[in-house]
Scaffold this active site. Structure first.
Site: not given
Length: 177
Positions: A62, A99
């Site tokens: 993006r 993460e």
């Protein structure tokens, strides 16, 4: 409606994605709202038109959608920071922690120009890990990342610390749920 309010209303909130307890800010909804998308690009041009930026690095995927029109409007080169395995030529590569594991990004060696000042563009800045990896790629080629840009910022995740001393600009910040 004010432009920033339009942008805020255009960003879709998806609770419990990609896992329970996470509120995901989905920027894809900005692209189906021409006014919100135009606001983003116009603000970016306003911010960077008189800067010393000499090239833009857009982060997969993006980030490309914001970096490309900005590069065209400023008349400067854009390089692609891609996920590993997507570029056919000789590349610089950098692994970074996520993460939930690790990832790796690459850039064509031939696309990074030694001594140039780069702006790295992504859609959202959270922990800053992806942008640190992007900076590493540019520095491997002798470039200098002076600025980072994200449409959305999540400052509670302390990205400022890992991205220092580069300048960080976001159009809208969110905190908490």
């Amino acid at each position: 409606m004010a432009d920033l309010e339009l942008l805020d209303k255009s960003i879709r909130r998806v609770p419990d994605f990609p896992k329970p307890g996470i509120l995901f800010y989905d920027i894809t909804s900005v692209f189906v709202n021409p006014e919100a998308f135009k606001y983003c690009i116009d603000k970016m041009v306003e911010i960077y038109k008189d800067s010393e930026i000499e090239a833009i690095a857009g982060v997969d995927s993006r980030g490309f959608l914001f970096a490309a029109p900005l590069a065209e409007k400023l008349g400067i080169p854009m390089v692609l920071i891609r996920k590993k395995g997507k570029l056919p030529g000789d590349t610089y590569s950098c692994k970074y922690a996520l993460e939930y594991g690790t990832a790796e990004v690459e850039v064509h060696k031939a696309d990074v120009e030694k001594g140039k000042k780069y702006l790295v563009v992504d859609d959202l800045i959270a922990t800053g890990g992806t942008l640190v990896a992007a900076r590493n790629l540019i520095e491997q080629g002798g470039g200098k990342v002076t600025d980072f840009f994200g449409v959305i910022g999540l400052p509670e995740l302390n990205y400022e610390k890992v991205l220092a001393p580069s300048k960080i600009t976001t159009l809208i910040n969110y905190s908490g749920k």
